[in-house]
Design a protein around this motif. Structure first.
Motif, PDB file in Angstrom:
ATOM      1  N   ASP A 138     -56.850   1.355 -31.354  1.00  0.00           N
ATOM      2  CA  ASP A 138     -57.763   1.948 -32.338  1.00  0.00           C
ATOM      3  C   ASP A 138     -56.998   2.915 -33.241  1.00  0.00           C
ATOM      4  N   THR A 139     -56.131   3.716 -32.642  1.00  0.00           N
ATOM      5  CA  THR A 139     -55.304   4.608 -33.451  1.00  0.00           C
ATOM      6  C   THR A 139     -54.371   3.803 -34.339  1.00  0.00           C
ATOM      7  N   SER A 186     -67.685  15.684 -31.901  1.00  0.00           N
ATOM      8  CA  SER A 186     -68.293  16.805 -31.181  1.00  0.00           C
ATOM      9  C   SER A 186     -69.251  16.338 -30.092  1.00  0.00           C
ATOM     10  N   GLN A 187     -69.907  15.179 -30.328  1.00  0.00           N
ATOM     11  CA  GLN A 187     -70.867  14.655 -29.359  1.00  0.00           C
ATOM     12  C   GLN A 187     -70.239  13.640 -28.400  1.00  0.00           C
ATOM     13  N   SER A 188     -68.921  13.409 -28.561  1.00  0.00           N
ATOM     14  CA  SER A 188     -68.198  12.454 -27.696  1.00  0.00           C
ATOM     15  C   SER A 188     -68.933  11.125 -27.625  1.00  0.00           C
ATOM     16  N   LEU A 189     -69.225  10.574 -28.807  1.00  0.00           N
ATOM     17  CA  LEU A 189     -69.984   9.332 -28.866  1.00  0.00           C
ATOM     18  C   LEU A 189     -69.148   8.090 -28.555  1.00  0.00           C
ATOM     19  N   GLY A 190     -67.863   8.281 -28.353  1.00  0.00           N
ATOM     20  CA  GLY A 190     -67.025   7.165 -27.924  1.00  0.00           C
ATOM     21  C   GLY A 190     -66.703   6.208 -29.044  1.00  0.00           C
ATOM     22  N   ASP A 193     -60.973   6.414 -29.892  1.00  0.00           N
ATOM     23  CA  ASP A 193     -60.424   7.652 -29.371  1.00  0.00           C
ATOM     24  C   ASP A 193     -60.374   8.711 -30.473  1.00  0.00           C
ATOM     25  N   LEU A 194     -60.227   9.962 -30.083  1.00  0.00           N
ATOM     26  CA  LEU A 194     -60.309  11.069 -31.031  1.00  0.00           C
ATOM     27  C   LEU A 194     -59.224  11.017 -32.093  1.00  0.00           C
ATOM     28  N   ILE A 199     -57.573  10.547 -37.859  1.00  0.00           N
ATOM     29  CA  ILE A 199     -56.871   9.897 -38.972  1.00  0.00           C
ATOM     30  C   ILE A 199     -57.873   9.461 -40.041  1.00  0.00           C
ATOM     31  N   CYS A 200     -58.941   8.820 -39.627  1.00  0.00           N
ATOM     32  CA  CYS A 200     -59.958   8.365 -40.583  1.00  0.00           C
ATOM     33  C   CYS A 200     -60.570   9.545 -41.326  1.00  0.00           C
TER      34      CYS A 200
END
Length: 234
Positions: A138-139, A186-190, A193-194, A199-200
């Motif tokens: 994903d990154t 902030s809501q860790s919606l999955g 990955d962070l 980047i986006c």
């Protein structure tokens, strides 16, 4: 079409079948979607995962190092990329594979060449992740999208967007039509990955999360239909 150049992220797990490592029906359905979009004048790049062939976490539990398992996982993406290239080309659409871990006839990633190929209406598949362990595909997808100046990233999954909880486990989960990068993090919606989200967010790259198994989904997004979840803004 509202976008000229797109990057489609395909999870390796999407390609896996119940009784085989590659589900040929799914493979060709996705390939046909990509080929049709490219034939319609949209420049298409793809980043593909390898989870259907190798899942490093299972071997980590048995003592294999994370660094080694990630290397094997990146090699697996080369295999999926070659399968997808063959399926796309069977529709008459030109397609080139580039990899951060080139082997045989697979060439190394060269962003200038990739952008030239896209301008010539060739589909470009990026494999090998970033070439480094400890980094998800994903990154890698976010990075490649920024490098090729993509207008949007389309993240293909088995579910039709971003939900308040895992819809496969919680039937009461609600789908977002649009959500900001900050809310997702902030809501860790999955979903990603962070680092991929960062980047986006930093490059103001919009992301659509959608069900790629719906054979009309990519066309629908490009036509502006309410499909999946749009992630953008702060």
């Amino acid at each position: 079409m509202q976008f000229k150049r797109i990057l489609v992220k395909i999870s390796g797990q999407i390609l896996g079948g119940k009784d085989s490592l590659i589900d040929s029906v799914t493979l060709f359905q996705i390939a046909q979607q990509i080929a049709a979009v490219a034939a319609g004048g949209v420049q298409v790049a793809v980043v593909i995962g390898g989870g259907n062939l190798f899942r490093g976490r299972s071997l980590e539990e048995q003592g294999m190092s994370r660094l080694m398992s990630d290397q094997v996982g990146m090699i697996s993406t080369n295999i999926n990329a070659l399968f997808l290239q063959e399926a796309i080309e069977s529709s008459g659409q030109g397609c080139e594979v580039m990899s951060a871990l080139p082997v045989g006839e697979i060439q190394d990633i060269n962003i200038r060449n990739a952008k030239n190929l896209l301008s010539e209406d060739q589909v470009v598949i990026f494999a090998g992740g970033t070439g480094n362990p400890l980094v998800t595909t994903d990154t890698a997808a976010s990075l490649r999208a920024v490098q090729i100046d993509a207008d949007v990233m389309l993240k293909g999954t088995r579910v039709d967007g971003v939900y308040t909880a895992d819809p496969e486990k919680d039937p009461s989960a609600k789908r977002f039509e649009q959500v900001s990068y900050s809310e997702v993090m902030s809501q860790s919606l999955g979903v990603m990955d962070l680092e991929a989200y960062r980047i986006c967010k930093d490059f103001a790259l919009p992301v659509y999360v959608f069900n790629i198994l719906d054979v009309k989904s990519i066309h629908g997004i490009l036509e502006g239909k309410n499909i999946g979840t749009l992630i953008k803004g702060d």
